[in-house]
Design an enzyme around this catalytic site. Structure first.
Site, PDB file in Angstrom:
ATOM      1  N   ASN A   8       2.520 -10.081   0.191  1.00 32.41           N
ATOM      2  CA  ASN A   8       1.263  -9.947  -0.551  1.00 32.41           C
ATOM      3  C   ASN A   8       1.559 -10.299  -2.013  1.00 32.41           C
ATOM      4  O   ASN A   8       2.117  -9.496  -2.742  1.00 32.41           O
ATOM      5  CB  ASN A   8       0.774  -8.492  -0.415  1.00 32.41           C
ATOM      6  CG  ASN A   8      -0.459  -8.216  -1.247  1.00 32.41           C
ATOM      7  OD1 ASN A   8      -1.072  -9.117  -1.806  1.00 32.41           O
ATOM      8  ND2 ASN A   8      -0.842  -6.948  -1.327  1.00 32.41           N
ATOM      9  N   TRP A   9       1.195 -11.522  -2.387  1.00 30.44           N
ATOM     10  CA  TRP A   9       1.515 -11.974  -3.751  1.00 30.44           C
ATOM     11  C   TRP A   9       0.600 -11.339  -4.799  1.00 30.44           C
ATOM     12  O   TRP A   9       0.820 -11.485  -5.986  1.00 30.44           O
ATOM     13  CB  TRP A   9       1.412 -13.495  -3.854  1.00 30.44           C
ATOM     14  CG  TRP A   9       2.418 -14.243  -3.037  1.00 30.44           C
ATOM     15  CD1 TRP A   9       3.374 -13.710  -2.207  1.00 30.44           C
ATOM     16  CD2 TRP A   9       2.578 -15.669  -2.967  1.00 30.44           C
ATOM     17  NE1 TRP A   9       4.106 -14.721  -1.637  1.00 30.44           N
ATOM     18  CE2 TRP A   9       3.649 -15.929  -2.072  1.00 30.44           C
ATOM     19  CE3 TRP A   9       1.925 -16.754  -3.555  1.00 30.44           C
ATOM     20  CZ2 TRP A   9       4.079 -17.221  -1.767  1.00 30.44           C
ATOM     21  CZ3 TRP A   9       2.337 -18.043  -3.263  1.00 30.44           C
ATOM     22  CH2 TRP A   9       3.401 -18.273  -2.376  1.00 30.44           C
ATOM     23  N   LYS A  10      -0.466 -10.699  -4.356  1.00 29.88           N
ATOM     24  CA  LYS A  10      -1.462 -10.111  -5.265  1.00 29.88           C
ATOM     25  C   LYS A  10      -1.956 -11.171  -6.263  1.00 29.88           C
ATOM     26  O   LYS A  10      -2.017 -12.337  -5.913  1.00 29.88           O
ATOM     27  CB  LYS A  10      -0.882  -8.870  -5.944  1.00 29.88           C
ATOM     28  CG  LYS A  10      -0.291  -7.892  -4.920  1.00 29.88           C
ATOM     29  CD  LYS A  10       0.010  -6.548  -5.459  1.00 29.88           C
ATOM     30  CE  LYS A  10       0.539  -5.672  -4.333  1.00 29.88           C
ATOM     31  NZ  LYS A  10       0.851  -4.330  -4.735  1.00 29.88           N
ATOM     32  N   HIS A  94      -6.793  -2.987   1.265  1.00 28.80           N
ATOM     33  CA  HIS A  94      -5.629  -2.648   0.434  1.00 28.80           C
ATOM     34  C   HIS A  94      -6.020  -1.567  -0.577  1.00 28.80           C
ATOM     35  O   HIS A  94      -7.147  -1.554  -1.075  1.00 28.80           O
ATOM     36  CB  HIS A  94      -5.120  -3.902  -0.288  1.00 28.80           C
ATOM     37  CG  HIS A  94      -3.795  -3.675  -0.945  1.00 28.80           C
ATOM     38  ND1 HIS A  94      -3.680  -3.060  -2.154  1.00 28.80           N
ATOM     39  CD2 HIS A  94      -2.539  -3.943  -0.523  1.00 28.80           C
ATOM     40  CE1 HIS A  94      -2.390  -2.959  -2.465  1.00 28.80           C
ATOM     41  NE2 HIS A  94      -1.676  -3.493  -1.490  1.00 28.80           N
ATOM     42  N   GLU A  96      -5.416  -1.227  -3.581  1.00 32.23           N
ATOM     43  CA  GLU A  96      -5.903  -1.733  -4.877  1.00 32.23           C
ATOM     44  C   GLU A  96      -7.374  -2.144  -4.778  1.00 32.23           C
ATOM     45  O   GLU A  96      -8.126  -2.018  -5.740  1.00 32.23           O
ATOM     46  CB  GLU A  96      -5.006  -2.901  -5.347  1.00 32.23           C
ATOM     47  CG  GLU A  96      -3.676  -2.367  -5.856  1.00 32.23           C
ATOM     48  CD  GLU A  96      -2.484  -3.285  -5.641  1.00 32.23           C
ATOM     49  OE1 GLU A  96      -2.682  -4.504  -5.433  1.00 32.23           O
ATOM     50  OE2 GLU A  96      -1.344  -2.786  -5.688  1.00 32.23           O
ATOM     51  N   GLU A 166       0.513   2.191   3.919  1.00 27.96           N
ATOM     52  CA  GLU A 166       0.994   2.013   2.554  1.00 27.96           C
ATOM     53  C   GLU A 166       0.655   3.249   1.715  1.00 27.96           C
ATOM     54  O   GLU A 166      -0.459   3.358   1.173  1.00 27.96           O
ATOM     55  CB  GLU A 166       0.326   0.792   1.912  1.00 27.96           C
ATOM     56  CG  GLU A 166       0.646  -0.513   2.598  1.00 27.96           C
ATOM     57  CD  GLU A 166       0.540  -1.693   1.638  1.00 27.96           C
ATOM     58  OE1 GLU A 166       1.529  -2.398   1.483  1.00 27.96           O
ATOM     59  OE2 GLU A 166      -0.521  -1.877   1.039  1.00 27.96           O
ATOM     60  N   GLY A 172       4.331  -0.476  -5.718  1.00 31.72           N
ATOM     61  CA  GLY A 172       4.670  -1.006  -7.040  1.00 31.72           C
ATOM     62  C   GLY A 172       5.349   0.009  -7.946  1.00 31.72           C
ATOM     63  O   GLY A 172       5.474  -0.201  -9.145  1.00 31.72           O
ATOM     64  N   SER A 212       6.988  -0.618  -2.054  1.00 34.27           N
ATOM     65  CA  SER A 212       8.338  -0.787  -2.607  1.00 34.27           C
ATOM     66  C   SER A 212       9.395  -1.146  -1.562  1.00 34.27           C
ATOM     67  O   SER A 212      10.526  -0.671  -1.612  1.00 34.27           O
ATOM     68  CB  SER A 212       8.758   0.467  -3.386  1.00 34.27           C
ATOM     69  OG  SER A 212       7.881   0.667  -4.477  1.00 34.27           O
ATOM     70  N   GLY A 233       4.998  -6.479  -1.542  1.00 32.56           N
ATOM     71  CA  GLY A 233       4.384  -6.991  -2.768  1.00 32.56           C
ATOM     72  C   GLY A 233       5.446  -7.584  -3.678  1.00 32.56           C
ATOM     73  O   GLY A 233       5.891  -8.724  -3.494  1.00 32.56           O
ATOM     74  N   GLY A 234       5.885  -6.796  -4.644  1.00 36.01           N
ATOM     75  CA  GLY A 234       6.814  -7.258  -5.686  1.00 36.01           C
ATOM     76  C   GLY A 234       7.985  -8.086  -5.179  1.00 36.01           C
ATOM     77  O   GLY A 234       8.267  -9.174  -5.708  1.00 36.01           O
TER      78      GLY A 234
HETATM   79  P1  PGA Z   1       4.950  -3.355  -3.453  1.00 35.40           P
HETATM   80  O1  PGA Z   1       3.476  -3.628  -2.934  1.00 35.40           O
HETATM   81  O2  PGA Z   1       5.910  -3.927  -2.429  1.00 35.40           O
HETATM   82  O3  PGA Z   1       5.044  -4.090  -4.778  1.00 35.40           O
HETATM   83  O4  PGA Z   1       5.116  -1.891  -3.604  1.00 35.40           O
HETATM   84  C1  PGA Z   1       3.147  -3.494  -1.581  1.00 35.40           C
HETATM   85  C2  PGA Z   1       1.674  -3.737  -1.361  1.00 35.40           C
HETATM   86  O5  PGA Z   1       0.864  -3.349  -2.219  1.00 35.40           O
HETATM   87  O6  PGA Z   1       1.267  -4.322  -0.342  1.00 35.40           O
END
Ligand code: PGA
Length: 249
Positions: A8-10, A94, A96, A166, A172, A212, A233-234
């Site tokens: 997930n590149w966001k 998600h 977010e 999640e 994050g 994470s 994500g990250g």
């Molecule tokens: P993260 O994000 O790996 O940066 O914690 C995961 C996500 O939000 O899907």
């Protein structure tokens, strides 16, 4: 079941950066066959990334969509548009989206139905906040999100859905759930699937963990019986680290 590892590149990577990341990443994972690999770039990069991954072992996904197919919905993207851009998957619900854009379980449910109707495979995200965990409301939150997001979705539809657990406090933050904490919730989700659907669905739905995930913790997480992959994500923004993550066996 074949694990699913999704990136997930966001809201990161312009077109040039997306191309460069995919070109590097593709070489690193070209021999991987035991994992289904999905990348979810921002909308603006979907088309370009789709051209690059044709014929490779990488599938394309989007990070969100609206539930209508077309019309006066300024700023939104439809399932048809995602199909047209080459998407096979779509991340829905998600945290977010829930937190920054007030998405409700009801809205997410509509989006899941629209995705299925248009032959997109939803990755449904659910997870508790730190406050909910501290109040011992984790399972209640998970149950509420899962049941409402899957409202009126039948077994045939469910075959195309993956669930991503999640925990919001782990996204994050660098602070991942321990494999045991994650497994406890994954097991609970599988039990709920058995309650709503049947044994076949409960046993074969991929329940992936996100929050994470990095090369240093994925192996321990993947050892757990009910963890069938990861949403990253990250650590997916760098070709080497995401490459390492996909090399889990
Ligand atoms: P993260 O994000 O790996 O940066 O914690 C995961 C996500 O939000 O899907």
């Amino acid at each position: 079941m074949k694990p699913l590892i999704a990136a997930n590149w966001k809201m990161n990577k312009d077109i040039k950066e997306s191309v460069s990341l995919i070109n590097k990443f593709e070489i690193l994972i070209k021999n991987i066959k035991n994992v289904e690999i999905v990348v979810c770039p921002p909308f603006t990069s979907l088309n370009e990334v789709n051209k690059l991954i044709k014929g490779s072992n990488i599938d394309l996904g989007a990070q969100n969509m609206y539930f209508e197919e077309k019309g006066a919905f300024t700023g939104e993207i439809s399932p048809l548009m995602l199909k047209d851009a080459g998407c096979e998957y779509v991340i829905l619900g998600h945290s977010e989206r829930r937190q920054c854009f007030n998405e409700t379980n009801e809205l997410i449910n509509k989006k899941i139905k629209a995705a299925l109707k248009n032959k997109l495979k939803p990755i449904l995200c659910i997870g508790e906040t730190l406050e909910q965990r501290e109040k011992n409301e984790t399972m209640k939150t998970i149950e509420n999100q899962l049941i409402n997001c899957l409202n009126n979705i039948n077994e045939k539809g469910m075959k195309n859905i993956s669930v991503a657990y999640e925990p919001v406090w782990a996204i994050g933050t660098g602070k991942n759930a321990t494999p045991q904490q994650a497994e406890e919730v994954h097991k609970f989700i599988r039990k709920l699937l058995l309650k709503i659907y049947n044994k076949n669905i409960a046993e074969n739905t991929r329940i992936i963990y996100g929050g994470s995930v990095k090369p240093s913790n994925i192996k321990e997480l993947m050892k757990m019986e009910n963890i069938n992959g990861a949403l990253v994500g990250g650590a997916s923004l760098d070709a080497e680290s995401f490459g390492e993550l996909c090399n889990i066996k």
